[in-house]
Write a protein that holds these residues in place. Structure first.
Motif, PDB file in Angstrom:
ATOM      1  N   GLY A   8       0.840  -1.187   0.000  1.00 23.58           N
ATOM      2  CA  GLY A   8       0.000   0.000   0.000  1.00 23.58           C
ATOM      3  C   GLY A   8       0.875   1.237   0.000  1.00 23.58           C
ATOM      4  N   ARG A   9       0.240   2.376  -0.177  1.00 26.79           N
ATOM      5  CA  ARG A   9       0.992   3.640  -0.211  1.00 26.79           C
ATOM      6  C   ARG A   9       0.870   4.361   1.127  1.00 26.79           C
ATOM      7  N   ALA A  10       1.910   5.097   1.472  1.00 26.72           N
ATOM      8  CA  ALA A  10       1.894   5.906   2.686  1.00 26.72           C
ATOM      9  C   ALA A  10       2.824   7.095   2.496  1.00 26.72           C
ATOM     10  N   VAL A  11       2.412   8.249   3.001  1.00 22.72           N
ATOM     11  CA  VAL A  11       3.276   9.430   3.023  1.00 22.72           C
ATOM     12  C   VAL A  11       4.201   9.302   4.226  1.00 22.72           C
ATOM     13  N   VAL A  12       5.487   9.226   3.980  1.00 27.34           N
ATOM     14  CA  VAL A  12       6.468   9.100   5.055  1.00 27.34           C
ATOM     15  C   VAL A  12       7.268  10.399   5.143  1.00 27.34           C
ATOM     16  N   VAL A  13       7.195  11.061   6.282  1.00 24.17           N
ATOM     17  CA  VAL A  13       8.048  12.223   6.538  1.00 24.17           C
ATOM     18  C   VAL A  13       9.313  11.695   7.193  1.00 24.17           C
ATOM     19  N   GLU A  14      10.384  11.660   6.409  1.00 27.84           N
ATOM     20  CA  GLU A  14      11.642  11.101   6.901  1.00 27.84           C
ATOM     21  C   GLU A  14      12.265  11.976   7.989  1.00 27.84           C
ATOM     22  N   VAL A  60       6.779  13.953  18.533  1.00 25.40           N
ATOM     23  CA  VAL A  60       6.850  13.365  17.195  1.00 25.40           C
ATOM     24  C   VAL A  60       8.092  12.486  17.155  1.00 25.40           C
ATOM     25  N   ARG A  61       7.994  11.425  16.375  1.00 26.79           N
ATOM     26  CA  ARG A  61       9.142  10.525  16.233  1.00 26.79           C
ATOM     27  C   ARG A  61       9.319  10.224  14.743  1.00 26.79           C
ATOM     28  N   TYR A  62      10.426  10.736  14.186  1.00 25.59           N
ATOM     29  CA  TYR A  62      10.726  10.534  12.762  1.00 25.59           C
ATOM     30  C   TYR A  62      11.492   9.221  12.553  1.00 25.59           C
ATOM     31  N   PRO A  63      11.325   8.594  11.392  1.00 27.41           N
ATOM     32  CA  PRO A  63      10.370   8.910  10.330  1.00 27.41           C
ATOM     33  C   PRO A  63       8.959   8.553  10.775  1.00 27.41           C
ATOM     34  N   VAL A  64       7.965   9.261  10.223  1.00 30.22           N
ATOM     35  CA  VAL A  64       6.600   9.055  10.659  1.00 30.22           C
ATOM     36  C   VAL A  64       5.644   9.199   9.482  1.00 30.22           C
ATOM     37  N   VAL A  65       4.596   8.408   9.506  1.00 29.41           N
ATOM     38  CA  VAL A  65       3.455   8.609   8.605  1.00 29.41           C
ATOM     39  C   VAL A  65       2.459   9.471   9.373  1.00 29.41           C
ATOM     40  N   PRO A  66       2.267  10.744   8.988  1.00 31.03           N
ATOM     41  CA  PRO A  66       1.333  11.598   9.736  1.00 31.03           C
ATOM     42  C   PRO A  66      -0.120  11.195   9.468  1.00 31.03           C
ATOM     43  N   GLY A  67      -1.020  11.923  10.122  1.00 26.60           N
ATOM     44  CA  GLY A  67      -2.431  11.722   9.892  1.00 26.60           C
ATOM     45  C   GLY A  67      -3.155  11.181  11.110  1.00 26.60           C
ATOM     46  N   HIS A  68      -3.752  12.090  11.887  1.00 31.16           N
ATOM     47  CA  HIS A  68      -4.472  11.679  13.095  1.00 31.16           C
ATOM     48  C   HIS A  68      -5.965  11.976  13.019  1.00 31.16           C
ATOM     49  N   GLU A  69      -6.394  12.660  11.963  1.00 32.24           N
ATOM     50  CA  GLU A  69      -7.816  12.931  11.740  1.00 32.24           C
ATOM     51  C   GLU A  69      -8.250  12.092  10.546  1.00 32.24           C
ATOM     52  N   PHE A 121       1.883  10.650  14.996  1.00 28.06           N
ATOM     53  CA  PHE A 121       3.007  11.395  15.555  1.00 28.06           C
ATOM     54  C   PHE A 121       4.117  10.465  16.036  1.00 28.06           C
ATOM     55  N   THR A 122       3.756   9.469  16.803  1.00 28.66           N
ATOM     56  CA  THR A 122       4.728   8.460  17.232  1.00 28.66           C
ATOM     57  C   THR A 122       4.406   7.090  16.650  1.00 28.66           C
ATOM     58  N   ARG A 123       3.214   6.936  16.078  1.00 30.56           N
ATOM     59  CA  ARG A 123       2.791   5.699  15.413  1.00 30.56           C
ATOM     60  C   ARG A 123       2.328   6.044  13.999  1.00 30.56           C
ATOM     61  N   PRO A 124       2.400   5.086  13.066  1.00 34.19           N
ATOM     62  CA  PRO A 124       1.962   5.371  11.696  1.00 34.19           C
ATOM     63  C   PRO A 124       0.523   5.869  11.676  1.00 34.19           C
ATOM     64  N   GLY A 125       0.322   6.935  10.884  1.00 38.51           N
ATOM     65  CA  GLY A 125      -0.981   7.563  10.818  1.00 38.51           C
ATOM     66  C   GLY A 125      -1.729   7.271   9.529  1.00 38.51           C
ATOM     67  N   ALA A 126      -2.692   8.146   9.223  1.00 38.65           N
ATOM     68  CA  ALA A 126      -3.694   7.871   8.197  1.00 38.65           C
ATOM     69  C   ALA A 126      -3.421   8.523   6.850  1.00 38.65           C
ATOM     70  N   PHE A 127      -2.254   9.138   6.646  1.00 35.09           N
ATOM     71  CA  PHE A 127      -1.927   9.614   5.303  1.00 35.09           C
ATOM     72  C   PHE A 127      -1.393   8.417   4.519  1.00 35.09           C
ATOM     73  N   ALA A 128      -2.280   7.474   4.307  1.00 30.73           N
ATOM     74  CA  ALA A 128      -1.917   6.176   3.740  1.00 30.73           C
ATOM     75  C   ALA A 128      -3.180   5.496   3.236  1.00 30.73           C
ATOM     76  N   ASP A 129      -2.995   4.435   2.491  1.00 27.43           N
ATOM     77  CA  ASP A 129      -4.152   3.664   2.021  1.00 27.43           C
ATOM     78  C   ASP A 129      -4.847   2.951   3.165  1.00 27.43           C
ATOM     79  N   THR A 130      -4.065   2.444   4.114  1.00 29.03           N
ATOM     80  CA  THR A 130      -4.644   1.728   5.251  1.00 29.03           C
ATOM     81  C   THR A 130      -3.970   2.163   6.546  1.00 29.03           C
ATOM     82  N   LEU A 131      -4.662   1.885   7.638  1.00 28.37           N
ATOM     83  CA  LEU A 131      -4.181   2.228   8.971  1.00 28.37           C
ATOM     84  C   LEU A 131      -4.486   1.060   9.896  1.00 28.37           C
ATOM     85  N   THR A 132      -3.507   0.649  10.674  1.00 26.98           N
ATOM     86  CA  THR A 132      -3.708  -0.415  11.650  1.00 26.98           C
ATOM     87  C   THR A 132      -3.666   0.179  13.052  1.00 26.98           C
TER      88      THR A 132
END
Length: 342
Positions: A8-14, A60-69, A121-132
């Protein structure tokens, strides 16, 4: 025959200012977890801070997939999770509370003493196709719920926390400082309490003007608001600008109540303790939202009391993450809530 692993795809802020749209391998949800197909994810000021590198240390903990809303549909349930959740429309809390400290046992997970841990912020977020995420964090929506609008239920939960803390009563004079997403959602919540007056204060006339369509009775800029200092029974601050906490306390009447939800940067104007003491003003603060506030927001949404869809002005694909962040921070009065759509 070995099947090719799904991705799947995810926006990763390195790191601050550097991101990529990555292909991430599929991993099944673990025990107690669900995998959600993201429908929409909102961008807020804290996401802009993550990208700019200005978010406070430890948050925040980098690298991170943002998206909390976000909003979405449950795709898969892990071991121990009710399989009936699969296919349901959901939103979900962000704080990963420890559940064992004294604050968690009180039901105040946003005050967890186990350390800060939050989706996006510290866990992978929702700027992605899926979120666990853990299934316990889900709030299930009605089958007919508008998932586009539901992506705003995270900021709505923050406002619900403020409303629960404020305890608005019919006939009160109420003011909301700030007419961004939080402020306009606050107007909807507070208008439902039948205030005698509902003032919105914001220097952006376009943003403040929207409040009149949502239940506000008057809008003023900060300079004009100085004329009504000391008038309001309840003031809810949502802007997080350098002077808005101080100004909100000055708007409150003697014996009034103030709830602060904005997060100003370093160097913000201080609140005069003498003014608070002599005026017997009660000040509450909100950071995030506990489960009770989430439940309150979801009920208000289901009943139609809360209608956030009108706040959305832009929807962009994941590939345009940087452009979406620029919109949020660009100062254009025509920009309201910006969504990323996988």
């Amino acid at each position: 025959m070995t099947r090719t692993p799904r991705t799947g795809r995810a926006v990763v802020v390195e790191r601050p200012g550097t991101h990529r749209l990555a292909e991430v391998p599929y991993t099944p949800p673990g025990p107690g977890e669900v995998r959600v197909a993201v429908y929409a994810a909102g961008i807020c000021g804290s996401d802009r801070e993550v990208y700019a590198g200005t978010r406070a240390e430890g948050y925040v903990r980098y690298p991170v997939v943002p998206g909390h809303e976000w909003s979405g549909t449950v795709q898969e349930a892990g071991e121990g999770v009710d399989p009936a959740l699969v296919g349901r429309k959901v939103v979900g809390e962000g704080f990963r509370a420890c559940l064992v400290c004294d604050r968690c046992r009180e039901g105040a997970g946003s005050l967890c003493t186990g350390g800060y841990d939050e989706t996006g912020f510290t866990r992978p977020g929702a700027f992605a196709d899926t979120l666990t995420l853990p299934a316990r964090l889900l709030h299930v929506l009605d089958d007919g719920a508008d998932l586009r609008a539901a992506a705003l239920l995270e900021p709505a939960a923050v406002v619900a926390a403020a409303a629960l803390a404020a305890g608005p009563r019919p006939g009160e004079r109420v003011a909301v400082v700030g007419a961004g997403t939080l402020g306009l959602l606050a107007v909807q919540f507070l208008a439902a309490s039948s205030p005698a007056e509902l003032l919105v204060v914001d220097p952006r006339t376009g943003h403040a003007g929207r409040a009149l369509t949502l239940g506000a009775t008057e809008v003023r800029g900060p300079a004009e608001a100085e004329e009504v200092r000391g008038r309001y029974d309840l003031v809810v601050e949502t802007a997080g600008a350098p002077t808005t906490a101080r100004d909100s306390c000055l708007l409150a009447r003697r014996g009034g109540r103030v709830v602060l939800t904005g997060l100003p940067g370093p160097g913000a104007a201080g609140i005069d303790p003498i003014h608070l003491t002599v005026g017997q003003i009660t000040v509450r603060t909100v950071f995030g939202a506990p489960p009770a506030a989430w439940a309150h927001a979801v009920r208000a949404f289901a009943s139609g009391l809360l209608a956030p869809a009108s706040l959305i002005t832009h929807e962009l694909p994941l590939e345009e993450f940087a452009a979406a962040v620029a919109l949020v921070g660009g100062g254009d009065p025509a920009v309201g809530k910006v969504l990323l759509r996988p």
